[in-house]
Design a protein around this motif. Structure first.
Motif, PDB file in Angstrom:
ATOM      1  N   UNK A 174       3.131   0.144   6.248  1.00 12.58           N
ATOM      2  CA  UNK A 174       1.985  -0.713   6.520  1.00 12.58           C
ATOM      3  C   UNK A 174       0.978  -0.047   7.465  1.00 12.58           C
ATOM      4  N   UNK A 175       1.291   1.148   7.942  1.00 11.71           N
ATOM      5  CA  UNK A 175       0.356   1.888   8.810  1.00 11.71           C
ATOM      6  C   UNK A 175      -0.115   1.011   9.971  1.00 11.71           C
ATOM      7  N   UNK A 176       0.865   0.410  10.669  1.00  9.49           N
ATOM      8  CA  UNK A 176       0.533  -0.579  11.682  1.00  9.49           C
ATOM      9  C   UNK A 176      -0.383  -0.032  12.771  1.00  9.49           C
ATOM     10  N   UNK A 177      -0.070   1.131  13.308  1.00  5.27           N
ATOM     11  CA  UNK A 177      -0.891   1.677  14.396  1.00  5.27           C
ATOM     12  C   UNK A 177      -2.321   1.945  13.938  1.00  5.27           C
ATOM     13  N   UNK A 178      -2.454   2.454  12.715  1.00  8.79           N
ATOM     14  CA  UNK A 178      -3.797   2.742  12.200  1.00  8.79           C
ATOM     15  C   UNK A 178      -4.578   1.466  11.952  1.00  8.79           C
ATOM     16  N   UNK A 179      -3.914   0.433  11.432  1.00  8.75           N
ATOM     17  CA  UNK A 179      -4.595  -0.844  11.217  1.00  8.75           C
ATOM     18  C   UNK A 179      -5.027  -1.455  12.555  1.00  8.75           C
ATOM     19  N   UNK A 203     -10.043  -8.176   8.079  1.00  8.48           N
ATOM     20  CA  UNK A 203      -8.757  -7.660   7.595  1.00  8.48           C
ATOM     21  C   UNK A 203      -8.959  -6.759   6.387  1.00  8.48           C
ATOM     22  N   UNK A 204      -9.838  -7.156   5.474  1.00 10.63           N
ATOM     23  CA  UNK A 204     -10.104  -6.330   4.291  1.00 10.63           C
ATOM     24  C   UNK A 204     -10.748  -5.004   4.674  1.00 10.63           C
ATOM     25  N   UNK A 205     -11.648  -5.035   5.647  1.00 12.21           N
ATOM     26  CA  UNK A 205     -12.284  -3.786   6.079  1.00 12.21           C
ATOM     27  C   UNK A 205     -11.257  -2.836   6.689  1.00 12.21           C
ATOM     28  N   UNK A 206     -10.347  -3.377   7.487  1.00  7.08           N
ATOM     29  CA  UNK A 206      -9.321  -2.527   8.092  1.00  7.08           C
ATOM     30  C   UNK A 206      -8.402  -1.948   7.025  1.00  7.08           C
ATOM     31  N   UNK A 207      -8.042  -2.777   6.047  1.00  9.23           N
ATOM     32  CA  UNK A 207      -7.166  -2.317   4.973  1.00  9.23           C
ATOM     33  C   UNK A 207      -7.824  -1.196   4.188  1.00  9.23           C
ATOM     34  N   UNK A 208      -9.094  -1.356   3.885  1.00  6.83           N
ATOM     35  CA  UNK A 208      -9.826  -0.326   3.144  1.00  6.83           C
ATOM     36  C   UNK A 208     -10.005   0.931   3.989  1.00  6.83           C
ATOM     37  N   UNK A 246      -5.372   3.375  -1.855  1.00  7.85           N
ATOM     38  CA  UNK A 246      -3.914   3.337  -1.917  1.00  7.85           C
ATOM     39  C   UNK A 246      -3.352   1.933  -1.740  1.00  7.85           C
ATOM     40  N   UNK A 247      -4.193   0.969  -1.452  1.00  7.98           N
ATOM     41  CA  UNK A 247      -3.703  -0.400  -1.291  1.00  7.98           C
ATOM     42  C   UNK A 247      -3.638  -1.087  -2.653  1.00  7.98           C
ATOM     43  N   UNK A 301      -1.399  -8.370   4.411  1.00 10.11           N
ATOM     44  CA  UNK A 301      -1.837  -7.809   3.133  1.00 10.11           C
ATOM     45  C   UNK A 301      -1.189  -6.452   2.863  1.00 10.11           C
ATOM     46  N   UNK A 302      -1.118  -5.630   3.900  1.00  8.18           N
ATOM     47  CA  UNK A 302      -0.497  -4.309   3.731  1.00  8.18           C
ATOM     48  C   UNK A 302       0.963  -4.426   3.371  1.00  8.18           C
ATOM     49  N   UNK A 303       1.691  -5.329   4.045  1.00 10.13           N
ATOM     50  CA  UNK A 303       3.133  -5.478   3.783  1.00 10.13           C
ATOM     51  C   UNK A 303       3.380  -6.084   2.404  1.00 10.13           C
ATOM     52  N   UNK A 304       2.558  -7.044   1.996  1.00 11.19           N
ATOM     53  CA  UNK A 304       2.732  -7.619   0.663  1.00 11.19           C
ATOM     54  C   UNK A 304       2.538  -6.551  -0.409  1.00 11.19           C
ATOM     55  N   UNK A 305       1.542  -5.687  -0.231  1.00 10.16           N
ATOM     56  CA  UNK A 305       1.328  -4.616  -1.189  1.00 10.16           C
ATOM     57  C   UNK A 305       2.431  -3.594  -1.172  1.00 10.16           C
ATOM     58  N   UNK A 306       2.921  -3.246   0.037  1.00 11.96           N
ATOM     59  CA  UNK A 306       3.946  -2.220   0.164  1.00 11.96           C
ATOM     60  C   UNK A 306       5.288  -2.697  -0.346  1.00 11.96           C
TER      61      UNK A 306
END
Length: 470
Positions: free
Chosen positions: A15-20, A151-156, A162-163, A462-467
């Motif tokens: 989920x790239x927590x630190x980067x998010x 949240x969407x901007x951070x994910x992108x 890759x999401x 969102x990241x965890x649901x996708x991962x």
């Protein structure tokens, strides 16, 4: 205060927590400025207000969504008996690789500002004071919109292409007016809105610094009760004594709605005392501004009185005002009631129960007319479901404290429509408000630290649901 523990997930790199976290923090000043711009648009979906402001609000939201990288954006509306509904923004980014689709709901319309003298600053000029942002809609629910967009901007920003998770944004434009075309809108665009998980960002947190997932809502029925004793008003000096006025008899009828302890005294209503969260009385008194010396009503825990028991309020009375009063016996008086329902209560059965009570308790043989109004179902989340467990994990990671699985005393009637039309979807109710947000009141505000945490929590979800499922 106690809470159920959040699920034990590792914070693995998927989920790239630190980067998010870093992306949300870096983008947060822009997010706040854009929220301020939304607050400046007085989009009110009531017939007595200029609809052009509501159109401007929808257009501004659509522009923000496009800026966030979603190209498939539409502003849609449906008719309600020939009257156009409020403009809703719908945007889609398809899922890939078998990942789930998440529907992100919020609303861009707001309540009227009310008495301007009660505001400490202009309601449509967002102002920061002591770590909070003040303005109409700053919390309810333009912050919900910006939580989704942030949240969407951070994910992108972090994952780019890759999401795999699919996202559909549904930003309604008439929620504060009772969502009159919501059901029709869902039926018309059901295929467009279909999702595996639905996130409704229109609730609140336990308190500043402590997040919550709203896991239950009370249902609602309302209506009016009219008491009549005369064909017409008569002189109180000539006829007063043998005949009691309608306001007095209405008051006697209203008094039968509660017992001496303050519990609702209407037979046939569902009532529970199983709220999992402890709500200290001192905290409730402070949060609700109860005056010193006023005894709290009802029995059982404070949390159960708020979330798992019925609550009946009189929200309006039609009688002459003091300024327009005269020495006459009033022939009629009318009151509007609002009855919150415990989870598991049928609204139809509740309406029948209160009507039966009213007719059985007609005072002094007065003519009583019962007119049913709106009704909505209660809601309860399956907290063992995967999306709910993931949401609780995301809240814990974002805030750094265990989230509360919280009920809400209020109602969100359109949740029942979502359950009905999307029965396979897992519904999560989140939000950015806290007990001092004063939604619908003067000096509505938003805690900015909690706002930032809410954006991060949704990005992690969102990241965890996708991962996990991609």
């Amino acid at each position: 205060m106690t809470s159920n523990p959040a699920p034990e997930h590792d914070s693995s790199p998927d989920v790239h927590e630190d980067s998010l976290r870093a992306s949300v923090a870096a983008d947060f000043p822009r997010t706040v400025e854009q929220l301020k711009s939304l607050v400046s648009i007085p989009g009110i979906a009531w017939d007595s207000f200029d609809p052009e402001h509501l159109n401007r609000s929808a257009a501004a939201v659509a522009d923000l969504v496009r800026e966030a990288g979603i190209e498939d954006v539409q502003v849609l509306r449906v008719d309600n008996n020939g009257t156009p509904g409020g403009p809703a923004v719908v945007a889609r980014r398809p899922a890939r690789d078998g990942a789930p689709t998440v529907l992100l709901y919020a609303h861009h319309d707001v309540q009227p500002p009310g008495d301007p003298d009660l505001w400490e600053s202009d309601p449509f000029t967002a102002q920061e004071r002591n770590g909070r942002l003040y303005g109409r809609g700053a919390a309810d629910d333009k912050a919900g919109i910006m939580a989704h967009i942030g949240a969407l901007r951070a994910l992108t920003d972090v994952l780019g292409e890759d999401s795999p998770v699919g996202v559909t944004l549904f930003i309604e434009g008439e929620e504060e007016a009772g969502s009159p075309t919501f059901r029709t809108f869902l039926e018309t665009y059901q295929d467009l809105l279909r999702a595996d998980v639905i996130v409704v960002a229109d609730s609140g947190n336990w308190k500043v610094g402590v997040p919550a997932l709203t896991t239950s809502l009370r249902g609602l029925v309302d209506g009016t009760v009219e008491v009549q004793v005369l064909d017409h008003a008569v002189h109180s000096g000539m006829f007063g004594g043998p005949v009691l006025d309608a306001p007095t008899l209405l008051a006697r009828l209203i008094a039968t709605f509660h017992n001496d302890a303050g519990d609702v005294a209407i037979e046939g209503l569902v009532s529970g005392d199983d709220a999992a969260v402890e709500y200290p009385e001192a905290d409730f008194r402070a949060d609700s501004s109860v005056l010193e010396g006023v005894r709290l009503a009802g029995t059982g825990s404070i949390a159960s009185r708020l979330w798992t028991k019925p609550a009946l309020s009189i929200i309006g009375i039609d009688v002459p005002t003091v300024a327009m009063s005269s020495n006459t016996i009033q022939p009629k008086a009318r009151a509007k009631f609002s009855l919150r329902l415990a989870p598991g209560q049928s609204p139809e059965a509740a309406m029948e129960a209160i009507e039966a009570h009213v007719q059985a308790n007609a005072p002094f043989g007065a003519k009583v007319t019962f007119t049913p109004g709106e009704q909505g179902n209660a809601f309860a989340t399956d907290t063992s479901a995967s999306a709910a467990r993931t949401a609780l994990w995301a809240l814990e990671r974002a805030w750094g404290v265990e989230p509360v699985e919280s009920g809400m005393g209020g109602s969100i009637p359109f949740i029942a429509d979502l359950v009905d039309l999307f029965p396979e979807a897992q519904i999560l109710i989140t939000g950015v408000e806290d007990p001092d947000s004063r939604a619908h009141s003067a000096n509505e505000s938003l805690d900015l630290n909690d706002f930032r945490n809410a954006i991060l929590a949704e990005a992690l979800l969102l990241a965890r649901l996708g991962a996990r499922q991609g």
